[in-house]
Design an enzyme around this catalytic site. Structure first.
Site, mmCIF file in Angstrom:
data_model
loop_
_atom_site.group_PDB
_atom_site.id
_atom_site.type_symbol
_atom_site.label_atom_id
_atom_site.label_comp_id
_atom_site.label_asym_id
_atom_site.label_seq_id
_atom_site.Cartn_x
_atom_site.Cartn_y
_atom_site.Cartn_z
ATOM 1 N N VAL A 58 25.907 28.558 53.648
ATOM 2 C CA VAL A 58 26.637 27.921 54.744
ATOM 3 C C VAL A 58 25.815 27.955 56.026
ATOM 4 O O VAL A 58 25.735 26.952 56.753
ATOM 5 C CB VAL A 58 28.009 28.599 54.952
ATOM 6 C CG1 VAL A 58 28.724 28.029 56.174
ATOM 7 C CG2 VAL A 58 28.872 28.415 53.714
ATOM 8 N N LYS B 16 13.512 36.185 54.821
ATOM 9 C CA LYS B 16 14.321 34.986 55.012
ATOM 10 C C LYS B 16 14.128 34.433 56.425
ATOM 11 O O LYS B 16 14.032 33.216 56.622
ATOM 12 C CB LYS B 16 15.796 35.308 54.759
ATOM 13 C CG LYS B 16 16.706 34.093 54.747
ATOM 14 C CD LYS B 16 18.149 34.486 54.487
ATOM 15 C CE LYS B 16 18.357 34.945 53.046
ATOM 16 N NZ LYS B 16 19.795 35.168 52.743
ATOM 17 N N THR C 32 34.316 32.665 54.947
ATOM 18 C CA THR C 32 35.638 32.551 54.322
ATOM 19 C C THR C 32 36.327 33.908 54.325
ATOM 20 O O THR C 32 35.811 34.882 53.794
ATOM 21 C CB THR C 32 35.495 32.033 52.883
ATOM 22 O OG1 THR C 32 34.907 30.728 52.923
ATOM 23 C CG2 THR C 32 36.853 31.944 52.206
ATOM 24 N N LYS D 282 41.487 26.924 53.997
ATOM 25 C CA LYS D 282 40.330 26.999 53.090
ATOM 26 C C LYS D 282 40.779 27.381 51.684
ATOM 27 O O LYS D 282 40.358 26.770 50.684
ATOM 28 C CB LYS D 282 39.329 28.028 53.632
ATOM 29 C CG LYS D 282 38.199 28.405 52.683
ATOM 30 C CD LYS D 282 37.228 27.255 52.460
ATOM 31 C CE LYS D 282 36.024 27.740 51.638
ATOM 32 N NZ LYS D 282 35.062 26.658 51.417
ATOM 33 N N TYR E 14 54.259 14.376 47.393
ATOM 34 C CA TYR E 14 54.839 15.645 46.937
ATOM 35 C C TYR E 14 54.176 16.861 47.589
ATOM 36 O O TYR E 14 54.460 18.000 47.211
ATOM 37 C CB TYR E 14 54.708 15.767 45.420
ATOM 38 C CG TYR E 14 55.562 14.783 44.656
ATOM 39 C CD1 TYR E 14 56.945 14.905 44.636
ATOM 40 C CD2 TYR E 14 54.982 13.726 43.963
ATOM 41 C CE1 TYR E 14 57.736 14.002 43.947
ATOM 42 C CE2 TYR E 14 55.766 12.818 43.265
ATOM 43 C CZ TYR E 14 57.145 12.962 43.258
ATOM 44 O OH TYR E 14 57.931 12.065 42.575
ATOM 45 N N GLY F 17 63.873 19.025 41.287
ATOM 46 C CA GLY F 17 65.069 18.929 40.449
ATOM 47 C C GLY F 17 65.236 17.508 39.957
ATOM 48 O O GLY F 17 64.264 16.763 39.821
ATOM 49 N N CYS G 27 64.643 14.043 35.772
ATOM 50 C CA CYS G 27 63.358 13.781 35.111
ATOM 51 C C CYS G 27 62.424 14.984 35.087
ATOM 52 O O CYS G 27 61.980 15.403 34.011
ATOM 53 C CB CYS G 27 62.658 12.598 35.795
ATOM 54 S SG CYS G 27 63.496 11.028 35.599
ATOM 55 N N ARG H 73 72.024 16.396 38.759
ATOM 56 C CA ARG H 73 71.398 17.012 37.593
ATOM 57 C C ARG H 73 70.114 17.735 38.022
ATOM 58 O O ARG H 73 69.238 17.150 38.629
ATOM 59 C CB ARG H 73 71.083 15.963 36.535
ATOM 60 C CG ARG H 73 72.307 15.371 35.877
ATOM 61 C CD ARG H 73 71.962 14.202 34.972
ATOM 62 N NE ARG H 73 71.460 13.064 35.758
ATOM 63 C CZ ARG H 73 70.996 11.936 35.217
ATOM 64 N NH1 ARG H 73 70.954 11.808 33.893
ATOM 65 N NH2 ARG H 73 70.581 10.952 35.984
#
Length: 439
Positions: free
Chosen positions: A17, A41, A130, A212, A259, A267, A270, A333
């Site tokens: 990152v 590094k 994170t 995240k 959704y 509910g 279906c 239902r």
């Protein structure tokens, strides 16, 4: 496009990152000083050599080196003194049982804090590592609170959404950007938006941290879902890839916001029936679908959480605004509110219900049979107006937006609670106690 306001930026942690963030910010014209504990590094980074394999990154670092906008050091204090903004990108590796090791973040934060005190000039910290929700606030409380209070420091949490192999492209054209502030309001300074907040969504620190995880969980969930549908398809001799391709053609419901909003348990006639049917077939056929098998369990857990929220109020008079499984239908239902009503009645609570779509004289077929079986005395519980429900109740569960909220003002009062199931902000303006099932 180069930034109109180039900054001097120290980036702590020259891993995946950090290196990508450095290269892409350098491309925008910012002056970068990398900071890392590994001398090898740091030396490679100063030479414009990328510590990771990522398309375009080394070219960006080479250009920045050639133009004199790239440096690196192992001295944290020197990095802070050479910059106005520090971005923390150090690792947060997993420990046993999935817990995160924040030792690197804490150590770097302590070093930066000491350097800011020594420098005694305004500074900004952007956490990009994170971390689980609550981490930023806890770290700020230990290391940075005095600096924030003195006005020397602003702190933001900016989650990264960089994919390996396309990280540079993702940085340039992010699919999502977010900036977390201490209170969820717009940043007090512009640095976070200038550097990482392209069209950013603003959340509180905890919200940005959770975002995240929500994104990665959703990606994992999608992979698992596709694989389980694929296994079932293979067992049945069906082309699972083709099925999922067609699923994605529906951008109104399947690939959409529709959704994706916390609220009522699902509910209706279906979803529960079809979820149970496919899971049942998989068990009969011996196809292991653990993700799909737990969908109903998840729905039941959400229902239990709502019931617990209601019963903790220590009030016996409960009102429901909405009984059907969703607004603008009389279909009860599989309705979560019917299940709630059944349970509360069984425990001796007094119940009042308002649902403008329900006319008992017009119920037919399976819908009528269901309500006769589960709530044969429904007629005695239904009220003609929402005002009557609110007047006669101490806790009101608003599961549908089925009434003009202002019409309730005269009957809403101190001592009453409303539990908002689907995000109905107008409810907050009335003189009662408000809380949501998911907010």
């Amino acid at each position: 496009m180069p930034s109109a306001h180039p900054h001097h930026v120290s980036i702590f942690g020259l891993g995946y990152v950090g290196a990508v963030t450095a290269g892409c910010l350098a491309e925008l014209g910012h002056h970068i000083i990398g900071a890392d504990v590994q001398q090898a590094k740091v030396d490679a980074f100063k030479a414009g050599i990328s510590p990771i394999i990522e398309p375009e990154l080394e070219s960006l670092l080479q250009t920045a080196k050639r133009e004199g906008r790239l440096d690196a050091t192992t001295d944290a204090t020197a990095a802070v003194k050479a910059s106005q903004i520090s971005i923390i990108c150090v690792g947060t590796p997993s420990q046993a049982a999935g817990r995160l090791n924040l030792d690197f973040v804490r150590k770097v934060t302590a070093q930066i804090a000491a350097a800011i005190r020594e420098k005694n000039q305004p500074h900004t910290i952007l956490f990009r590592s994170t971390m689980l929700p609550g981490s930023t606030r806890a770290i700020v409380g230990v290391f940075l609170a005095d600096l924030i209070k003195s006005g020397l420091l602003h702190v933001y949490y900016c989650p990264e959404f960089l994919r390996e192999g396309t990280a540079v492209r993702d940085f340039r054209d992010p699919s999502l950007a977010a900036v977390g502030t201490h209170d969820g309001k717009a940043p007090a300074t512009t640095e976070a938006l200038d550097l990482l907040g392209f069209n950013a969504q603003i959340l509180a620190w905890e919200g940005a941290e959770l975002l995240k995880y929500a994104c990665n969980y959703f990606h994992a969930l999608k992979v698992g879902f596709a694989n389980e549908i694929g296994r079932m398809a293979k067992h049945l001799g069906v082309d699972g890839a083709r099925v999922m391709d067609v699923v994605c053609h529906d951008e109104r419901l399947n690939i959409s916001r529709y959704y994706m909003k916390p609220g009522n348990p699902f509910g209706g006639s279906c979803l529960p029936k079809d979820v149970n049917a496919l899971s049942g077939l998989a068990r009969i056929e011996g196809v292991n679908l653990p993700l799909l098998d737990h969908v109903m369990e998840s729905n039941h857990a959400h229902l239990d959480a709502l019931l617990d929220q209601i019963t903790r109020k220590d009030a016996r008079r409960i009102g429901l605004l909405g009984l059907a499984f969703k607004a603008d239908t009389d279909d009860m239902r599989g309705s979560a509110m019917v299940a709630i009503a059944e349970t509360l009645l069984g425990r001796g609570y007094q119940l009042r219900i308002y649902d403008p779509s329900i006319n008992l004289t017009r119920l037919i077929g399976a819908n009528e049979a269901e309500i006769q079986r589960r709530m044969p005395h429904l007629a005695q519980l239904l009220c003609a107006t929402a005002e009557e429900v609110v007047r006669e109740s101490d806790v009101i569960i608003a599961s549908q937006k089925c009434v003009n909220v202002e019409s309730l003002r005269d009957v809403a009062g101190a001592g009453k609670w409303v539990i908002d199931m689907n995000g109905w902000p107008e409810l907050k303006a009335l003189p009662w106690s408000y809380e949501g099932i998911c907010w």
